[in-house]
Design a protein around this motif. Sequence first.
Motif, PDB file in Angstrom:
ATOM      1  N   ASP A   1       0.603  -1.268   0.064  1.00 24.65           N
ATOM      2  CA  ASP A   1       0.056  -0.025   0.028  1.00 24.65           C
ATOM      3  C   ASP A   1       0.774   1.068   0.069  1.00 24.65           C
ATOM      4  O   ASP A   1       0.430   2.508   0.151  1.00 24.65           O
ATOM      5  CB  ASP A   1      -0.903   0.021   1.274  1.00 24.65           C
ATOM      6  N   LYS A   2       2.118   1.078  -0.341  1.00 29.23           N
ATOM      7  CA  LYS A   2       3.167   2.329  -0.429  1.00 29.23           C
ATOM      8  C   LYS A   2       3.775   2.803   0.812  1.00 29.23           C
ATOM      9  O   LYS A   2       4.156   3.941   0.678  1.00 29.23           O
ATOM     10  CB  LYS A   2       2.409   3.240  -1.366  1.00 29.23           C
ATOM     11  N   GLU A   3       3.209   2.204   1.917  1.00 28.72           N
ATOM     12  CA  GLU A   3       3.764   2.836   3.077  1.00 28.72           C
ATOM     13  C   GLU A   3       5.389   2.290   3.461  1.00 28.72           C
ATOM     14  O   GLU A   3       5.376   1.158   3.103  1.00 28.72           O
ATOM     15  CB  GLU A   3       2.702   2.331   4.328  1.00 28.72           C
ATOM     16  N   PRO A   4       6.173   3.309   3.916  1.00 30.10           N
ATOM     17  CA  PRO A   4       7.453   2.767   3.992  1.00 30.10           C
ATOM     18  C   PRO A   4       7.655   2.090   5.383  1.00 30.10           C
ATOM     19  O   PRO A   4       6.972   2.205   6.184  1.00 30.10           O
ATOM     20  CB  PRO A   4       8.075   4.289   4.012  1.00 30.10           C
ATOM     21  N   ALA A   5       8.805   1.371   5.282  1.00 30.50           N
ATOM     22  CA  ALA A   5       9.235   0.670   6.490  1.00 30.50           C
ATOM     23  C   ALA A   5      10.785   0.626   6.645  1.00 30.50           C
ATOM     24  O   ALA A   5      11.341   0.797   5.342  1.00 30.50           O
ATOM     25  CB  ALA A   5       8.772  -0.775   6.644  1.00 30.50           C
ATOM     26  N   TYR A   6      11.200   0.430   7.661  1.00 34.42           N
ATOM     27  CA  TYR A   6      12.775   0.197   7.964  1.00 34.42           C
ATOM     28  C   TYR A   6      13.067  -1.113   7.719  1.00 34.42           C
ATOM     29  O   TYR A   6      12.334  -1.966   8.641  1.00 34.42           O
ATOM     30  CB  TYR A   6      12.977   0.995   9.093  1.00 34.42           C
ATOM     31  N   ILE A   7      14.216  -1.523   7.177  1.00 36.38           N
ATOM     32  CA  ILE A   7      14.556  -3.046   7.303  1.00 36.38           C
ATOM     33  C   ILE A   7      16.035  -2.930   7.473  1.00 36.38           C
ATOM     34  O   ILE A   7      16.849  -2.175   7.091  1.00 36.38           O
ATOM     35  CB  ILE A   7      14.132  -3.571   5.786  1.00 36.38           C
ATOM     36  N   THR A   8      16.501  -3.905   8.266  1.00 35.29           N
ATOM     37  CA  THR A   8      17.679  -4.308   8.722  1.00 35.29           C
ATOM     38  C   THR A   8      18.104  -5.753   8.812  1.00 35.29           C
ATOM     39  O   THR A   8      17.449  -6.340   9.154  1.00 35.29           O
ATOM     40  CB  THR A   8      18.006  -3.339  10.058  1.00 35.29           C
ATOM     41  N   LYS A   9      19.194  -5.753   8.476  1.00 37.42           N
ATOM     42  CA  LYS A   9      19.587  -7.349   8.365  1.00 37.42           C
ATOM     43  C   LYS A   9      20.068  -7.797   9.629  1.00 37.42           C
ATOM     44  O   LYS A   9      20.762  -6.851  10.573  1.00 37.42           O
ATOM     45  CB  LYS A   9      20.778  -7.405   7.275  1.00 37.42           C
ATOM     46  N   ARG A  10      19.817  -8.960  10.346  1.00 43.35           N
ATOM     47  CA  ARG A  10      20.314  -9.310  11.396  1.00 43.35           C
ATOM     48  C   ARG A  10      21.628  -9.761  11.499  1.00 43.35           C
ATOM     49  O   ARG A  10      21.975 -10.431  10.843  1.00 43.35           O
ATOM     50  CB  ARG A  10      19.066 -10.423  11.974  1.00 43.35           C
ATOM     51  N   PHE A  11      22.420  -8.950  12.450  1.00 40.42           N
ATOM     52  CA  PHE A  11      23.737  -9.545  12.415  1.00 40.42           C
ATOM     53  C   PHE A  11      24.004 -10.541  13.502  1.00 40.42           C
ATOM     54  O   PHE A  11      25.299 -11.174  13.539  1.00 40.42           O
ATOM     55  CB  PHE A  11      24.756  -8.059  13.029  1.00 40.42           C
ATOM     56  N   ASP A  12      23.007 -10.921  14.071  1.00 38.33           N
ATOM     57  CA  ASP A  12      23.259 -12.066  14.976  1.00 38.33           C
ATOM     58  C   ASP A  12      22.791 -13.604  14.145  1.00 38.33           C
ATOM     59  O   ASP A  12      22.599 -14.419  15.108  1.00 38.33           O
ATOM     60  CB  ASP A  12      22.457 -11.922  16.447  1.00 38.33           C
ATOM     61  N   VAL A  13      22.717 -13.598  13.174  1.00 35.67           N
ATOM     62  CA  VAL A  13      22.414 -14.643  12.381  1.00 35.67           C
ATOM     63  C   VAL A  13      22.958 -14.907  11.594  1.00 35.67           C
ATOM     64  O   VAL A  13      23.582 -14.270  10.346  1.00 35.67           O
ATOM     65  CB  VAL A  13      20.655 -14.423  11.610  1.00 35.67           C
ATOM     66  N   LYS A  14      23.670 -16.576  11.314  1.00 37.53           N
ATOM     67  CA  LYS A  14      24.579 -16.728  10.439  1.00 37.53           C
ATOM     68  C   LYS A  14      23.923 -17.081   9.161  1.00 37.53           C
ATOM     69  O   LYS A  14      22.648 -17.353   9.127  1.00 37.53           O
ATOM     70  CB  LYS A  14      25.308 -18.024  11.018  1.00 37.53           C
ATOM     71  N   ALA A  15      24.557 -17.254   7.832  1.00 35.34           N
ATOM     72  CA  ALA A  15      23.955 -17.820   6.810  1.00 35.34           C
ATOM     73  C   ALA A  15      23.077 -18.936   6.678  1.00 35.34           C
ATOM     74  O   ALA A  15      22.160 -19.123   6.116  1.00 35.34           O
ATOM     75  CB  ALA A  15      25.259 -17.781   5.572  1.00 35.34           C
ATOM     76  N   ASP A  16      23.696 -19.842   7.690  1.00 40.06           N
ATOM     77  CA  ASP A  16      22.932 -21.230   7.550  1.00 40.06           C
ATOM     78  C   ASP A  16      21.558 -21.348   8.639  1.00 40.06           C
ATOM     79  O   ASP A  16      20.945 -22.196   8.752  1.00 40.06           O
ATOM     80  CB  ASP A  16      23.761 -22.416   8.248  1.00 40.06           C
ATOM     81  N   GLY A  17      21.195 -19.931   9.117  1.00 39.20           N
ATOM     82  CA  GLY A  17      20.127 -19.801  10.081  1.00 39.20           C
ATOM     83  C   GLY A  17      20.358 -19.851  11.331  1.00 39.20           C
ATOM     84  O   GLY A  17      19.632 -19.609  12.280  1.00 39.20           O
ATOM     85  N   SER A  18      21.632 -20.513  11.820  1.00 40.33           N
ATOM     86  CA  SER A  18      21.964 -20.500  13.203  1.00 40.33           C
ATOM     87  C   SER A  18      22.424 -19.074  13.869  1.00 40.33           C
ATOM     88  O   SER A  18      22.582 -18.132  12.878  1.00 40.33           O
ATOM     89  CB  SER A  18      23.121 -21.500  13.568  1.00 40.33           C
ATOM     90  N   LYS A  19      22.507 -18.946  15.174  1.00 42.42           N
ATOM     91  CA  LYS A  19      22.798 -17.659  15.804  1.00 42.42           C
ATOM     92  C   LYS A  19      24.068 -17.733  16.083  1.00 42.42           C
ATOM     93  O   LYS A  19      24.502 -18.628  16.800  1.00 42.42           O
ATOM     94  CB  LYS A  19      21.764 -17.357  16.701  1.00 42.42           C
TER      95      LYS A  19
END
Length: 197
Positions: free
Chosen positions: A124-142
């Motif tokens: 609906d064109k409303e903006p949001a802030y998106i951030t990449k999690r720095f505590d998650v590894k590429a394989d999904g583990s933390k």
Amino acid sequence: MYCLGCYKKTGKPLCIKCSKTLFEGAKVPFELDFDAPKANNAELQNNTKKMSIPGVQLKYSLHLKGDKLALTPKNGQFILKPIPPIRYLDAIEDVPENEHLTMQIAAQVFKMDTAHNGIIYFRDKEPAYITKRFDVKADGSKYLQEDFAQLLARTEDTDGPDYKFEGSYEAIGRFIKKNVAAYQPELEKLFKIIVFN
């Protein structure tokens, strides 16, 4: 057009560098396939119940599947923060952009390490802030994370219900000096973060 990550002039929503750092080069559309949160949006409401990310602002967990960002109740790689539902405050629609701009000032002007981030839009064109999690590894583990309350052995039992918020920067500085061999650059980094905040 300006990059929705770093604000550099580009012909695309994201410059090549931001595309690599935020989405590992995936061609993610900058419009999500769902609307911004509303009281009757059950899909979004169900995805906030299992999140364990602290803070008072409403947030959602997203997972990158191919070139598409999808809501996920757990194991998300991204945090999505929409305009807060408290719509009676002045300039509330600027909250996502304000957080993004602040992070870009920290990273680009003050050379601070920050999580990769940008602006994205709901259907609906409303903006949001998106951030990449720095505590998650590429394989999904933390990656294991500790905050200074844990490092200083502060708990609700020892320091009361507000134990995370009533410590001092001086105690953090002393801890760093005592436990980090190369403490001087780390103390400078801490000072820079405190002044910036």
